[in-house]
Design an enzyme around this catalytic site. Structure first.
Site, PDB file in Angstrom:
ATOM      1  N   ARG A  15      49.000  56.340  64.608  1.00 52.16           N
ATOM      2  CA  ARG A  15      50.248  55.839  65.210  1.00 52.16           C
ATOM      3  C   ARG A  15      50.526  54.413  64.749  1.00 52.16           C
ATOM      4  NH1 ARG A  15      48.765  57.021  71.377  1.00 52.16           N
ATOM      5  NH2 ARG A  15      46.694  56.701  70.488  1.00 52.16           N
ATOM      6  N   LYS A  75      46.788  50.903  69.959  1.00 58.36           N
ATOM      7  CA  LYS A  75      45.467  50.933  70.613  1.00 58.36           C
ATOM      8  C   LYS A  75      44.994  49.539  70.987  1.00 58.36           C
ATOM      9  CE  LYS A  75      43.622  53.743  71.717  1.00 58.36           C
ATOM     10  NZ  LYS A  75      43.926  54.461  73.007  1.00 58.36           N
ATOM     11  N   TYR A  94      48.261  49.117  74.399  1.00 58.71           N
ATOM     12  CA  TYR A  94      47.316  49.659  75.380  1.00 58.71           C
ATOM     13  C   TYR A  94      46.060  48.792  75.370  1.00 58.71           C
ATOM     14  CZ  TYR A  94      50.006  53.983  75.716  1.00 58.71           C
ATOM     15  OH  TYR A  94      51.002  54.906  75.945  1.00 58.71           O
ATOM     16  N   HIS A  96      43.355  49.200  78.421  1.00 58.03           N
ATOM     17  CA  HIS A  96      42.291  49.935  79.144  1.00 58.03           C
ATOM     18  C   HIS A  96      41.064  49.049  79.360  1.00 58.03           C
ATOM     19  CE1 HIS A  96      44.654  53.536  78.465  1.00 58.03           C
ATOM     20  NE2 HIS A  96      44.593  53.367  77.172  1.00 58.03           N
ATOM     21  N   GLU A 118      49.631  50.385  79.774  1.00 61.70           N
ATOM     22  CA  GLU A 118      49.276  51.390  80.784  1.00 61.70           C
ATOM     23  C   GLU A 118      49.433  50.909  82.216  1.00 61.70           C
ATOM     24  OE1 GLU A 118      47.069  49.956  78.771  1.00 61.70           O
ATOM     25  OE2 GLU A 118      45.314  49.321  79.906  1.00 61.70           O
ATOM     26  N   SER A 134      50.747  60.348  77.881  1.00 61.20           N
ATOM     27  CA  SER A 134      50.133  61.314  78.791  1.00 61.20           C
ATOM     28  C   SER A 134      50.759  62.692  78.598  1.00 61.20           C
ATOM     29  CB  SER A 134      50.308  60.847  80.243  1.00 61.20           C
ATOM     30  OG  SER A 134      49.528  59.697  80.465  1.00 61.20           O
ATOM     31  N   ARG A 203      52.070  65.258  95.888  1.00 60.01           N
ATOM     32  CA  ARG A 203      52.098  65.715  94.497  1.00 60.01           C
ATOM     33  C   ARG A 203      51.877  67.237  94.440  1.00 60.01           C
ATOM     34  NH1 ARG A 203      54.536  64.346  89.876  1.00 60.01           N
ATOM     35  NH2 ARG A 203      53.573  65.559  88.228  1.00 60.01           N
ATOM     36  N   VAL A 239      42.670  62.522  86.066  1.00 53.92           N
ATOM     37  CA  VAL A 239      42.950  61.657  87.224  1.00 53.92           C
ATOM     38  C   VAL A 239      43.221  60.236  86.755  1.00 53.92           C
ATOM     39  CG1 VAL A 239      41.491  63.021  88.756  1.00 53.92           C
ATOM     40  CG2 VAL A 239      40.520  61.042  87.598  1.00 53.92           C
ATOM     41  N   ALA A 268      40.852  61.487  80.847  1.00 50.55           N
ATOM     42  CA  ALA A 268      40.746  60.178  81.524  1.00 50.55           C
ATOM     43  C   ALA A 268      39.675  59.279  80.909  1.00 50.55           C
ATOM     44  CB  ALA A 268      40.466  60.392  83.013  1.00 50.55           C
ATOM     45  N   ILE A 269      39.159  59.668  79.767  1.00 49.74           N
ATOM     46  CA  ILE A 269      38.077  58.913  79.127  1.00 49.74           C
ATOM     47  C   ILE A 269      38.518  57.483  78.783  1.00 49.74           C
ATOM     48  CG2 ILE A 269      38.607  59.761  76.784  1.00 49.74           C
ATOM     49  CD1 ILE A 269      35.102  59.093  78.228  1.00 49.74           C
ATOM     50  N   ASP A 270      39.825  57.273  78.551  1.00 50.50           N
ATOM     51  CA  ASP A 270      40.245  55.900  78.189  1.00 50.50           C
ATOM     52  C   ASP A 270      40.068  54.946  79.366  1.00 50.50           C
ATOM     53  OD1 ASP A 270      42.314  57.027  79.597  1.00 50.50           O
ATOM     54  OD2 ASP A 270      43.886  56.416  78.202  1.00 50.50           O
ATOM     55  N   ALA A 299      39.418  59.353  73.069  1.00 55.63           N
ATOM     56  CA  ALA A 299      40.157  58.365  73.866  1.00 55.63           C
ATOM     57  C   ALA A 299      41.549  58.065  73.305  1.00 55.63           C
ATOM     58  CB  ALA A 299      39.346  57.071  73.958  1.00 55.63           C
ATOM     59  N   ASN A 300      41.829  58.579  72.117  1.00 58.10           N
ATOM     60  CA  ASN A 300      43.186  58.392  71.572  1.00 58.10           C
ATOM     61  C   ASN A 300      43.723  59.731  71.068  1.00 58.10           C
ATOM     62  OD1 ASN A 300      41.293  58.360  69.447  1.00 58.10           O
ATOM     63  ND2 ASN A 300      42.640  57.172  68.111  1.00 58.10           N
TER      64      ASN A 300
HETATM   65  N1  LIG Z   1      42.543  60.300  76.142  1.00 58.50           N
HETATM   66  C1  LIG Z   1      43.780  60.008  75.769  1.00 58.50           C
HETATM   67  O1  LIG Z   1      44.113  60.008  74.586  1.00 58.50           O
HETATM   68  C2  LIG Z   1      44.801  59.709  76.791  1.00 58.50           C
HETATM   69  C3  LIG Z   1      44.413  59.481  78.066  1.00 58.50           C
HETATM   70  N2  LIG Z   1      45.331  59.285  79.059  1.00 58.50           N
HETATM   71  C4  LIG Z   1      44.761  59.073  80.389  1.00 58.50           C
HETATM   72  O2  LIG Z   1      44.891  60.212  81.213  1.00 58.50           O
HETATM   73  C5  LIG Z   1      44.719  59.812  82.585  1.00 58.50           C
HETATM   74  C6  LIG Z   1      45.800  60.443  83.477  1.00 58.50           C
HETATM   75  O3  LIG Z   1      47.041  59.828  83.180  1.00 58.50           O
HETATM   76  P1  LIG Z   1      48.402  60.271  83.878  1.00 58.50           P
HETATM   77  O4  LIG Z   1      48.461  61.732  84.041  1.00 58.50           O
HETATM   78  O5  LIG Z   1      49.491  59.585  83.150  1.00 58.50           O
HETATM   79  O6  LIG Z   1      48.240  59.602  85.310  1.00 58.50           O
HETATM   80  P2  LIG Z   1      49.144  59.925  86.617  1.00 58.50           P
HETATM   81  O7  LIG Z   1      49.114  58.688  87.438  1.00 58.50           O
HETATM   82  O8  LIG Z   1      50.444  60.508  86.233  1.00 58.50           O
HETATM   83  O9  LIG Z   1      48.310  61.084  87.336  1.00 58.50           O
HETATM   84  C7  LIG Z   1      47.048  60.890  87.894  1.00 58.50           C
HETATM   85  C8  LIG Z   1      46.875  61.865  89.040  1.00 58.50           C
HETATM   86  O10 LIG Z   1      45.515  61.796  89.467  1.00 58.50           O
HETATM   87  C9  LIG Z   1      45.514  61.984  90.861  1.00 58.50           C
HETATM   88  N3  LIG Z   1      44.229  61.524  91.379  1.00 58.50           N
HETATM   89  C10 LIG Z   1      43.770  60.252  91.522  1.00 58.50           C
HETATM   90  N4  LIG Z   1      42.514  60.250  91.997  1.00 58.50           N
HETATM   91  C11 LIG Z   1      42.165  61.566  92.146  1.00 58.50           C
HETATM   92  C12 LIG Z   1      40.993  62.229  92.591  1.00 58.50           C
HETATM   93  N5  LIG Z   1      39.907  61.549  92.982  1.00 58.50           N
HETATM   94  N6  LIG Z   1      40.994  63.584  92.606  1.00 58.50           N
HETATM   95  C13 LIG Z   1      42.067  64.291  92.217  1.00 58.50           C
HETATM   96  N7  LIG Z   1      43.214  63.715  91.796  1.00 58.50           N
HETATM   97  C14 LIG Z   1      43.254  62.373  91.757  1.00 58.50           C
HETATM   98  C15 LIG Z   1      46.727  61.211  91.353  1.00 58.50           C
HETATM   99  O11 LIG Z   1      47.146  61.615  92.636  1.00 58.50           O
HETATM  100  C16 LIG Z   1      47.746  61.552  90.274  1.00 58.50           C
HETATM  101  O12 LIG Z   1      48.543  62.671  90.600  1.00 58.50           O
HETATM  102  C17 LIG Z   1      44.738  58.277  82.538  1.00 58.50           C
HETATM  103  O13 LIG Z   1      43.422  57.777  82.548  1.00 58.50           O
HETATM  104  C18 LIG Z   1      45.395  57.987  81.215  1.00 58.50           C
HETATM  105  O14 LIG Z   1      45.106  56.698  80.711  1.00 58.50           O
HETATM  106  C19 LIG Z   1      46.674  59.307  78.823  1.00 58.50           C
HETATM  107  C20 LIG Z   1      47.120  59.497  77.534  1.00 58.50           C
HETATM  108  C21 LIG Z   1      46.227  59.669  76.405  1.00 58.50           C
HETATM  109  C1  LIG Z   2      47.110  56.092  76.440  1.00 55.55           C
HETATM  110  C2  LIG Z   2      46.252  55.875  75.300  1.00 55.55           C
HETATM  111  O1  LIG Z   2      45.253  55.203  75.402  1.00 55.55           O
HETATM  112  C3  LIG Z   2      46.563  56.453  74.022  1.00 55.55           C
HETATM  113  O2  LIG Z   2      47.642  57.017  73.869  1.00 55.55           O
HETATM  114  O3  LIG Z   2      45.737  56.355  73.110  1.00 55.55           O
HETATM  115 MG   LIG Z   3      43.374  55.894  75.032  1.00 54.39          MG
END
Ligand SMILES: NC(=O)C1=CN([C@@H]2O[C@H](COP(=O)(O)OP(=O)(O)OC[C@H]3O[C@@H](n4cnc5c(N)ncnc54)[C@H](O)[C@@H]3O)[C@@H](O)[C@H]2O)C=CC1
Ligand SMILES: CC(=O)C(=O)O
Ligand SMILES: [Mg+2]
Length: 372
Positions: A15, A75, A94, A96, A118, A134, A203, A239, A268-270, A299-300
């Site tokens: 990206r 990143k 970002y 994190h 974020e 997301s 939710r 989460v 949620a690894i990020d 993580a990305n």
């Molecule tokens: N690995 C990657 O490449 C990427 C990772 N992410 C990550 O994904 C994760 C989720 O992001 P979003 O969906 O945008 O967040 P969001 O805020 O839209 O949704 C999170 C949900 O988790 C729920 N939640 C919180 N604690 C909880 C628990 N203990 N048990 C069950 N549910 C719980 C909340 O009520 C909420 O509905 C974040 O850490 C974000 O940074 C996002 C984009 C890319």
């Molecule tokens: C959200 C994030 O960390 C990514 O898009 O890589």
């Molecule tokens: Mg990330």
């Protein structure tokens, strides 16, 4: 203002922080845009697309960091990039920070002003600069999870949609926000039997109203989570507690209750990951095995579909990037409390409470910082 955009250097990250369209807008607002040569290539944008938009191409990241007043990236800055940041410079990307003490200490030492995509908020309680990525990561999760489920990759050898006479895969999504909703929709679209767990009843109500015909919902109590995880072929971790380290929702001991070859996709690894056994992986080497359970923890994730992701991210960041450039970071944050929520570090001070709590570092109120 001089706005700089270096080429991303995280492994397999294609990206880019500024699209040619964003560069064109910034130039129209009277700013100078500096792009590292080749920065957009992985997302399908050539240097000529940027020069036609009025940007200047520089040969190295060092030159971009040296000349720019504000750096716009995707990143979190890698160690080499953190050394190039300086006092008074603005970093918009970002970050994190909660699971990343090394980066946090380097950013504090740099003296720069660091605004994290974020943690920028909106009027509806959402995270407008996280949401597009997301959406992408959520849609990718069942895709990478179903690949991991294949026998050759260490998985259980279960087909998402099953076939006539053989039932579908069971997919459990923990966290029904943006990632979780998209993951559930795609997994259901592939024919899997999907349940989404969330702590928030509001939710769950929304998800049930909108998607009852596609997937089921359940309250994320410990008991429900343990029962569903034990029956799952795939669990998606989605989460978020904004800015904070992710809570650990599946322990190592629980892996023994799962089906051999089941797959954990920890989106949620990020934020540190929501399974005890998660550790960040890269697109080069995305999966690993713990006690017979396959883990995917990139993580990305959106970097895998860099063109879609770059354009989606650019659509969301552009108005904030322009406000920061037009007004300067302090006025832009004073005028917009949602942008102020993005401020994580300023001039050696940490300004985001959830990060301070996770890392045991004192926090200065962002409101105080913009008044100083
Ligand atoms: N690995 C990657 O490449 C990427 C990772 N992410 C990550 O994904 C994760 C989720 O992001 P979003 O969906 O945008 O967040 P969001 O805020 O839209 O949704 C999170 C949900 O988790 C729920 N939640 C919180 N604690 C909880 C628990 N203990 N048990 C069950 N549910 C719980 C909340 O009520 C909420 O509905 C974040 O850490 C974000 O940074 C996002 C984009 C890319
Ligand atoms: C959200 C994030 O960390 C990514 O898009 O890589
Ligand atoms: Mg990330």
């Amino acid at each position: 203002m001089k706005i700089g955009c270096p080429k991303e250097i995280k492994p397999q990250e294609y990206r880019v922080g500024l699209t040619p369209n964003a560069a064109r807008e910034a130039v129209a607002h009277g700013h100078t845009v500096l792009i590292e040569t080749g920065a957009g290539r992985g997302a399908g944008f050539e240097d000529t697309d940027y020069t036609e938009a009025g940007a200047r191409i520089l040969d190295t990241a060092d030159a971009v960091f040296a000349e720019a007043d504000m750096i716009v990236k995707v990143k979190e800055p890698q160690a080499r990039e953190r050394k190039m940041l300086r006092e008074g410079q603005v970093l918009f990307t970002y970050l994190h920070l909660a699971p990343d003490p090394e980066q946090t200490h380097d950013l504090l030492a740099s003296g720069a002003t660091c605004i994290a995509y974020e943690t920028v908020t909106d009027d509806r309680g959402g995270l407008p600069l996280l949401a597009p990525m997301s959406e992408v990561a959520g849609k990718l999760a069942p895709q990478v999870g179903s690949w991991t489920l294949q026998k050759a990759n260490g998985g259980r050898g279960v087909l998402m949609g099953g076939v006539p006479g053989v039932g579908p895969a069971r997919v459990v999504v923990i966290g029904g926000g943006v990632v979780g909703t998209q993951a559930a929709r795609v997994a259901a679209g592939m024919g899997a039997d999907v349940t989404v767990l969330d702590m928030s009843l509001a939710r769950l109500r929304y998800l049930d109203d909108a998607f009852r015909s596609e997937f089921k919902t359940a309250h994320a109590s410990k008991g429900n989570t343990a029962d569903l995880v034990a029956q799952a072929d795939m669990v998606v971790g989605a989460v978020l507690i904004p800015g904070a380290a992710a809570p650990k929702l599946i322990s190592r001991a629980q892996l023994a209750t799962m089906k051999p070859g089941a797959v954990l996709v920890d989106v949620a690894i990020d934020q540190g990951g929501c399974f005890e056994t998660s550790k960040a992986t890269t697109h080069d080497d995305p999966i690993y095995d713990v006690d017979g359970i396959m883990h995917y923890c990139v993580a990305n994730m959106p970097g895998a579909v860099a063109r879609t992701s770059t354009i989606a991210l650019g659509n969301a960041t552009m108005p904030f990037m322009l406000a920061l450039a037009d007004k300067g970071w302090k006025q832009a944050c004073a005028d917009d409390p949602h942008l102020l929520n993005g401020l994580n570090v300023h001039a050696g001070k940490l300004t985001y409470y959830a990060v301070g709590k996770a890392l045991g570092i004192d926090v200065t109120s962002p409101q105080l910082v913009i008044k100083s």
